[in-house]
Design an enzyme around this catalytic site. Structure first.
Site, short mmCIF file in Angstrom:
data_model
loop_
_atom_site.label_atom_id
_atom_site.label_comp_id
_atom_site.label_asym_id
_atom_site.label_seq_id
_atom_site.Cartn_x
_atom_site.Cartn_y
_atom_site.Cartn_z
N GLY A 218 0.86 -1.28 -0.03
CA GLY A 218 0.13 -0.04 -0.09
C GLY A 218 0.83 1.37 0.21
O GLY A 218 1.92 1.39 -0.51
N GLU B 149 -5.47 -8.29 -6.81
CA GLU B 149 -5.10 -8.16 -5.07
C GLU B 149 -3.99 -7.12 -5.07
O GLU B 149 -2.97 -7.16 -5.75
CB GLU B 149 -4.42 -9.50 -4.47
CG GLU B 149 -3.86 -9.37 -3.05
CD GLU B 149 -3.24 -10.63 -2.47
OE1 GLU B 149 -2.70 -10.51 -1.32
OE2 GLU B 149 -3.16 -11.54 -3.60
N LEU B 150 -4.23 -5.97 -4.51
CA LEU B 150 -3.29 -5.12 -4.39
C LEU B 150 -1.93 -5.50 -3.85
O LEU B 150 -1.72 -5.86 -2.62
CB LEU B 150 -3.63 -3.78 -3.30
CG LEU B 150 -2.95 -2.59 -3.15
CD1 LEU B 150 -2.83 -1.63 -4.64
CD2 LEU B 150 -3.48 -1.91 -2.01
N ASP B 151 -0.81 -5.11 -4.72
CA ASP B 151 0.36 -5.46 -4.40
C ASP B 151 0.85 -6.80 -4.16
O ASP B 151 1.57 -7.28 -3.49
CB ASP B 151 1.00 -4.57 -3.37
CG ASP B 151 1.13 -3.00 -3.73
OD1 ASP B 151 1.19 -2.66 -4.78
OD2 ASP B 151 0.81 -2.32 -2.65
N GLY B 152 -0.18 -7.80 -4.53
CA GLY B 152 -0.05 -8.96 -4.37
C GLY B 152 0.19 -9.97 -5.65
O GLY B 152 0.07 -11.47 -5.29
#
Length: 291
Positions: free
Chosen positions: A208, A233-236
């Site tokens: 994030g 998925e955020l930064d995943g």
């Protein structure tokens, strides 16, 4: 420029003699193998292979290789694709206001370090127009706000189609792409388009916003940057490459940001070259990197 090669990537269920079968297929068609890398994921029961061979003297014409690879992969019960080393994918770079990754990628492309072309740079701010145009790229400013995001993404997708873009690189874009955008651009299967992002932390730590501030608050002694494929998925998404640098108690947040930018440039450039040279294979939410 070295003589062109073909690059085969295969993912299939593991069983005996796969290396022999794949290399034998290349040899049977007169191919001289330059590189061969394989990996067996015992837990998943999967076999991954990357084989690169010289096109000179190969028995199949270039246009017949992809159908032959599709038939080979089907026989193995898996997926396969072929690329050619002399192809230069058309890449779009998305940016916001920070220019360090953009300048680095454009310079490396012009210097021949990255086998690609960059016909398009897209930004939600007008600031970097001169940089992009100085390297011969078309710069398009599309403002992004909560109420206009869907409209802006529609315009982005049209630009990508108009410029025949195969890969999008988020070079400090600082915006989250919607699932709808990703689904429409990427498509399905191994041949689908990709999006690569650079995140300014050593993932999975500090996902994030403001990772350097949070790292400084925790007093970490090592910071980094992570280049990864973008998923919902955020930064995943699956990680391609990471770079790190040591920091100390004497460093303030600005020092972490300064040192981190070097990591960002290096990790993104390395990841992009690995991707362009077809040394990355994605499976089960992770990557195998044949470096």
């Amino acid at each position: 420029m070295s003589a062109p090669t073909a690059i085969l990537q295969v993912i299939c269920p593991d069983r005996p003699a796969l290396v022999s079968e794949l290399s034998g297929w290349v040899a049977a068609n007169g191919g001289n193998i330059r590189h061969a890398d394989h990996h067996t994921d015992l837990g998943a029961g999967l076999f991954l292979s990357r084989i690169e061979w010289a096109l000179d003297g190969f028995g199949l014409p270039r246009e017949a290789i992809a159908p032959a690879v599709a038939a080979l992969a089907e026989r193995l019960g898996g997926e396969g694709q072929v690329h050619f080393s002399d192809e230069l994918p058309r890449v779009a770079i998305f940016v916001s206001k920070q220019d360090h990754c953009l300048v680095d990628l454009l310079w490396r492309t012009r210097a021949g370090e990255l086998p690609m072309t960059v016909p398009l740079v897209v930004s939600n701010h007008p600031d970097l127009c001169a940089v992009a145009e100085g390297f011969g790229a078309t710069y398009v400013h599309l403002p992004m706000s909560v109420g206009s995001k869907e409209e802006a993404e529609q315009a982005q997708l049209q630009l990508l189609a108009d410029h025949q873009i195969e890969l999008v690189v988020l070079a400090k874009y600082m915006q989250v792409l919607s699932p709808s955008f990703l689904a429409r651009f990427r498509g399905e299967g191994m041949q689908g388009h990709q999006v690569i992002n650079i995140h300014h932390s050593f993932l999975p730590a500090f996902k994030g916003a403001q990772p350097y501030h949070r790292a400084w608050e925790r007093g970490v002694k090592l910071i980094g940057a992570t280049a990864h494929y973008v998923t919902e998925e955020l930064d995943g998404g699956p990680i391609i490459e990471q770079a790190t640098v040591h920091v100390s108690h004497r460093d303030d947040v600005d020092d972490l940001i300064r040192k981190g930018r070097d990591c960002e440039r290096l990790a993104l450039a390395r990841a992009l070259r690995l991707h362009l040279c077809r040394q990355v294979m994605v499976y089960r939410g992770r990557t195998a990197v044949f470096d």
